[in-house]
Write an enzyme that holds these catalytic residues in place. Structure first.
Site, short mmCIF file in Angstrom:
data_model
loop_
_atom_site.label_atom_id
_atom_site.label_comp_id
_atom_site.label_asym_id
_atom_site.label_seq_id
_atom_site.Cartn_x
_atom_site.Cartn_y
_atom_site.Cartn_z
N PHE A 1 0.84 -1.21 0.00
CA PHE A 1 0.00 0.00 0.00
C PHE A 1 0.87 1.25 0.00
CE2 PHE A 1 -2.68 -3.26 1.95
CZ PHE A 1 -3.84 -3.12 1.22
N HIS A 2 1.81 1.30 -0.90
CA HIS A 2 2.63 2.50 -1.01
C HIS A 2 3.30 2.55 -2.38
CE1 HIS A 2 5.70 -0.40 0.62
NE2 HIS A 2 6.37 0.12 -0.38
N ALA A 3 3.83 3.72 -2.68
CA ALA A 3 4.71 3.89 -3.85
C ALA A 3 6.00 4.49 -3.34
CB ALA A 3 4.05 4.81 -4.88
N ARG B 1 2.05 -0.25 -5.10
CA ARG B 1 2.12 -1.72 -5.04
C ARG B 1 1.42 -2.26 -3.80
NH1 ARG B 1 7.79 -0.79 -4.36
NH2 ARG B 1 7.40 0.61 -6.05
#
Ligand code: TYD
Length: 133
Positions: free
Chosen positions: A48-50, A95
Site C-alpha cells: 500500500f505505497h509507492a 504496489r
C-alpha cells in the site's frame, strides 16, 4: 508492462540449483539494501505505497505471492512463484502484495537504504504526484 520480469540463470546440476545475483549485471542497479518478508499471515495484504525514487527487485525465493501494480493509469497483477524470476519496480508505482503462500519468502533488493521520506503511503497523494510528474 508496469513491472518488468527478469529471468535469472539457474546453475543446476545433479545436486540442485544455484542462482547468483550481481550488481549491475543481472540486476540493473547497485544493491544497497536487502530485506525479506516471511511468515506472512493468511489473507494479509501488505505494501500500500509507492516510492518516489527507489528501485527494487523482488524475488519469491520460496513459495508464491501476488502483486498489484498501479501506475495511476493502468493496473497489473503479477504472481511471483519461482526463485529464478525477479520483478523490477522502478518509477512511481503503487504496489500491494497479497495471497502469500505459507512458505513464501519474498526477497527484495533495493538501490537505497531505508528512507521513510521516499514513501508515498496515501493513494490520493500518489495520484497527485503522478499528475505533477
Ligand atoms: P512496511 O513498510 O510496513 O512493509 P510493507 O510495505 O511490506 O507492508 O514495513 C514494516 C516495518 O519494517 C516498518 O516499521 C518499517 C520497517 N522497515 C525497515 O526498518 N527497513 C526496511 O528496509 C523496510 C522495507 C521496512
Amino acid at each position: 508492462m508496469i513491472g518488468k520480469l527478469i529471468d535469472f540463470k539457474i546453475n543446476g546440476d545433479n545436486r540442485g540449483s544455484l542462482i547468483a545475483i550481481e550488481n549491475n549485471h543481472n540486476v540493473p542497479f547497485d544493491i544497497k539494501r536487502v530485506y525479506y518478508i516471511f511468515d506472512t499471515k493468511k489473507d494479509v495484504r501488505r505494501g500500500f505505497h509507492a516510492h518516489k525514487n527507489l528501485k527494487q527487485l523482488a524475488i519469491s525465493v520460496s513459495g508464491s505471492c501476488k502483486f498489484l501494480l498501479d501506475n495511476g493509469k493502468d493496473k497489473e497483477y503479477i504472481e511471483l512463484n519461482s526463485p529464478n524470476q525477479g520483478l523490477l519496480l522502478d518509477g512511481l508505482v503503487w504496489r500491494e502484495m497479497f495471497d502469500f503462500s505459507e512458505d513464501c519468502v519474498l526477497l527484495v533488493l533495493t538501490n537505497e537504504y531505508y528512507d521513510e521520506n521516499d514513501y508515498i503511503r496515501d493513494y490520493s497523494k500518489f495520484l497527485e504526484e503522478i499528475n505533477n510528474d
